[in-house]
Design an enzyme around this catalytic site. Structure first.
Site, PDB file in Angstrom:
ATOM      1  N   PHE A  26     -19.166  -0.011 -21.167  1.00  0.00           N
ATOM      2  CA  PHE A  26     -20.708  -0.682 -20.811  1.00  0.00           C
ATOM      3  C   PHE A  26     -20.443  -2.209 -21.180  1.00  0.00           C
ATOM      4  CE2 PHE A  26     -21.363   3.653 -21.835  1.00  0.00           C
ATOM      5  CZ  PHE A  26     -22.001   4.017 -20.482  1.00  0.00           C
ATOM      6  N   ASP A  72     -17.211  -1.306 -16.934  1.00  0.00           N
ATOM      7  CA  ASP A  72     -18.578  -1.508 -16.508  1.00  0.00           C
ATOM      8  C   ASP A  72     -18.562  -1.387 -15.022  1.00  0.00           C
ATOM      9  OD1 ASP A  72     -21.187  -3.432 -17.815  1.00  0.00           O
ATOM     10  OD2 ASP A  72     -21.088  -3.120 -15.683  1.00  0.00           O
ATOM     11  N   ASN A 104     -17.710   3.378 -12.979  1.00  0.00           N
ATOM     12  CA  ASN A 104     -18.658   4.241 -13.905  1.00  0.00           C
ATOM     13  C   ASN A 104     -18.059   4.686 -15.034  1.00  0.00           C
ATOM     14  OD1 ASN A 104     -20.376   6.292 -14.814  1.00  0.00           O
ATOM     15  ND2 ASN A 104     -21.155   6.748 -12.871  1.00  0.00           N
ATOM     16  N   ALA A 105     -18.505   4.268 -16.391  1.00  0.00           N
ATOM     17  CA  ALA A 105     -18.113   4.904 -17.565  1.00  0.00           C
ATOM     18  C   ALA A 105     -18.035   6.451 -17.703  1.00  0.00           C
ATOM     19  CB  ALA A 105     -18.875   4.184 -18.632  1.00  0.00           C
ATOM     20  N   ASP A 117     -21.975   0.972 -25.750  1.00  0.00           N
ATOM     21  CA  ASP A 117     -23.110   0.279 -25.776  1.00  0.00           C
ATOM     22  C   ASP A 117     -24.074   0.299 -24.152  1.00  0.00           C
ATOM     23  OD1 ASP A 117     -25.401  -1.461 -26.409  1.00  0.00           O
ATOM     24  OD2 ASP A 117     -24.326  -3.334 -25.956  1.00  0.00           O
ATOM     25  N   CYS A 120     -30.136   1.574 -27.136  1.00  0.00           N
ATOM     26  CA  CYS A 120     -31.551   0.593 -26.950  1.00  0.00           C
ATOM     27  C   CYS A 120     -32.721   1.053 -26.363  1.00  0.00           C
ATOM     28  CB  CYS A 120     -31.053  -0.636 -26.167  1.00  0.00           C
ATOM     29  SG  CYS A 120     -30.439  -0.170 -24.389  1.00  0.00           S
TER      30      CYS A 120
HETATM   31  N1  SAH Z   1     -22.492  -4.275 -24.403  1.00  0.00           N
HETATM   32  C1  SAH Z   1     -23.076  -5.233 -23.507  1.00  0.00           C
HETATM   33  C2  SAH Z   1     -24.294  -4.975 -22.772  1.00  0.00           C
HETATM   34  C3  SAH Z   1     -24.374  -3.659 -22.147  1.00  0.00           C
HETATM   35  S1  SAH Z   1     -25.772  -3.495 -21.283  1.00  0.00           S
HETATM   36  C4  SAH Z   1     -23.520  -6.626 -24.189  1.00  0.00           C
HETATM   37  O1  SAH Z   1     -23.231  -6.748 -25.405  1.00  0.00           O
HETATM   38  O2  SAH Z   1     -23.448  -7.688 -23.527  1.00  0.00           O
HETATM   39  C5  SAH Z   1     -25.368  -2.270 -20.066  1.00  0.00           C
HETATM   40  C6  SAH Z   1     -24.217  -2.397 -19.248  1.00  0.00           C
HETATM   41  O3  SAH Z   1     -23.737  -1.208 -18.839  1.00  0.00           O
HETATM   42  C7  SAH Z   1     -24.652  -3.282 -17.960  1.00  0.00           C
HETATM   43  O4  SAH Z   1     -23.605  -4.240 -17.746  1.00  0.00           O
HETATM   44  C8  SAH Z   1     -24.618  -2.284 -16.638  1.00  0.00           C
HETATM   45  O5  SAH Z   1     -23.906  -2.952 -15.760  1.00  0.00           O
HETATM   46  C9  SAH Z   1     -23.491  -1.335 -17.189  1.00  0.00           C
HETATM   47  N2  SAH Z   1     -23.662   0.092 -16.735  1.00  0.00           N
HETATM   48  C10 SAH Z   1     -25.134   0.621 -16.472  1.00  0.00           C
HETATM   49  N3  SAH Z   1     -24.708   2.184 -16.309  1.00  0.00           N
HETATM   50  C11 SAH Z   1     -23.348   2.016 -16.078  1.00  0.00           C
HETATM   51  C12 SAH Z   1     -22.294   3.249 -16.033  1.00  0.00           C
HETATM   52  N4  SAH Z   1     -22.711   4.479 -15.628  1.00  0.00           N
HETATM   53  N5  SAH Z   1     -21.074   3.020 -15.950  1.00  0.00           N
HETATM   54  C13 SAH Z   1     -20.627   1.803 -16.476  1.00  0.00           C
HETATM   55  N6  SAH Z   1     -21.570   0.564 -16.945  1.00  0.00           N
HETATM   56  C14 SAH Z   1     -22.800   0.942 -16.494  1.00  0.00           C
END
Ligand code: SAH
Length: 400
Positions: free
Chosen positions: A226, A248, A276-277, A303, A343
């Site tokens: 993420f 991401d 997708n993570a 995160d 969060c």
């Molecule tokens: N670590 C980042 C903040 C992450 S916010 C920082 O410090 O700036 C969450 C992020 O997760 C977003 O960029 C969103 O695009 C991504 N996201 C949401 N669901 C996801 C998923 N299932 N797989 C991968 N990324 C995802």
């Protein structure tokens, strides 16, 4: 100044005296006169003792949002003073930061107002009607305190509908063209403020980027799940990581992250994958019947976005948190570090910790806690108002 009085029911005053800033419909005994939505009202207990003043809104479940504990004129001077004292908090606790959240709503006694500073560009988000009606004062106060290059409004928060308001977006002062270039802990980030993600960037992790990077050793291999614009990735690479992989699902985010790595001359170490993570982690932790997974990462950062915005959805969210921890731990070398964040306001610290421990238990892994994280000091917490606290995190070493 004659203000309509909102009288509270017996027993409801203590919460407000203790510093909570929201008065729900059920706490109100009666109003002594008419009040328009967005008006300033005075708040008294059932014995007519003054508790403060606040913004009234009959369309919101939060009927009154407390703005001060005394009678006060809410004019340009008021906002100027509140902005200056909010700024002083940041200067005290983050003295070298140049981009940060200047106003974090209730935490800074400005309910329904968020103001982010991206160097000399300011992004404002208004989510209460009382603030909306005083926008002209707020904008004037921002100009007086900061002399900004531009002020942008990004009031598209879903909360606005609870206050009977439409979205409101656009540049309201000055001009901006293209992304804004900002510095976080000395690293350069291009942020798409007019388009892109809601408030441009997650400033609440600014302090944690560096704290997590302090756990990275020279030559480490790092996974940043993420990764968004690459905050943790870039800090880890600067700290000496040999290889950093950011994941991401947003192609826009990984695009910006790649460009940010390049702008900091860290692109040789960093790669960003759009995926997708959950799928990414699953694919890399899948093993055949007699295969053993050989973990490759020295540091894993998790995160994710808030998996739940409501209390009702917490159970489903916990399954998501557990899954990424189970898989993240499988990829971590013994002695490696897991840095993990949550969060969601509705998932408390203990619940989050229990979830991580249950993921470790399932795989018979033992964790040693080496750090505890919270939202950066530009997102201050008022313990009298639990709604102001949402970000928590831990770093663990994998003992075995
Ligand atoms: N670590 C980042 C903040 C992450 S916010 C920082 O410090 O700036 C969450 C992020 O997760 C977003 O960029 C969103 O695009 C991504 N996201 C949401 N669901 C996801 C998923 N299932 N797989 C991968 N990324 C995802």
């Amino acid at each position: 100044m004659s203000l309509t009085t909102v009288l509270l029911r017996p027993g409801e005053a203590d919460r407000i005296v203790a510093g909570h800033l929201w008065i729900y419909e059920g706490a109100i005994l009666r109003l002594t006169g008419p009040a328009n939505d967005g008006d300033l009202v005075q708040i008294k207990d059932h014995r007519q003792r003054l508790l403060g003043v606040g913004f009234y809104n009959s369309r919101s479940k939060i009927r009154v949002r407390v703005i001060d504990s005394e009678r006060t004129d809410i004019d340009v001077h008021f906002f100027e003073e509140r902005l200056r004292s909010a700024l002083a908090v940041r200067q005290r606790h983050m003295p070298t930061a140049t981009s940060f959240r200047v106003v974090n709503a209730e935490s800074d006694l400005l309910t329904g107002l968020i103001l982010d500073k991206y160097e000399d560009v300011f992004v404002m988000q208004i989510s209460s009607l009382g603030m909306e009606k005083r926008k002209h004062h707020i904008v004037e106060a921002i100009k007086r305190v900061f002399s900004p290059r531009a002020i942008v409004e990004r009031s598209e928060s879903s909360f606005r509908k609870f206050e009977g308001m439409e979205e409101s977006n656009g540049v309201i002062h000055g001009t901006i063209e293209g992304p804004v270039s900002i510095k976080l802990n000395g690293l350069k980030f291009d942020v798409d403020i007019a388009g892109g993600h809601k408030t441009g960037l997650y400033l609440d992790q600014q302090v944690n980027y560096q704290k997590v990077a302090n756990l990275v050793r020279k030559g480490d291999t790092v996974l940043d799940c993420f990764s968004f614009l690459g905050g943790f990735s870039l800090h880890a690479a600067r700290a000496g990581a040999k290889t950093v992989v950011g994941v991401d699902q947003s192609a826009e985010a990984t695009g910006f992250a790649g460009a940010n790595a390049k702008a900091n001359k860290l692109d040789a170490q960093c790669t960003f994958e759009t995926a997708n993570a959950f799928d990414w982690l699953k694919a890399r932790t899948h093993t055949g019947p007699h295969e053993k997974l050989i973990p490759q990462f020295d540091v894993v950062v998790l995160d994710p976005p808030s998996f739940t915005r409501t209390r009702a959805a917490v159970e489903g969210a916990m399954r998501g948190y557990k899954e990424i921890h189970v898989r993240g731990l499988k990829l971590l070398k013994p002695g490696g570090v897991l840095a993990t964040f949550c969060c969601s306001h509705h998932v408390g610290t203990q619940m989050f910790l229990d979830c991580i421990l249950s993921a470790a238990f399932d795989q018979r892994k033992l964790l040693r806690r080496v750090d505890i994280y919270a939202q950066s000091p530009d997102h201050p917490v008022l313990p009298s108002m639990p709604e102001t606290e949402y970000l928590k995190g831990f770093a663990f070493e994998l003992v075995r």
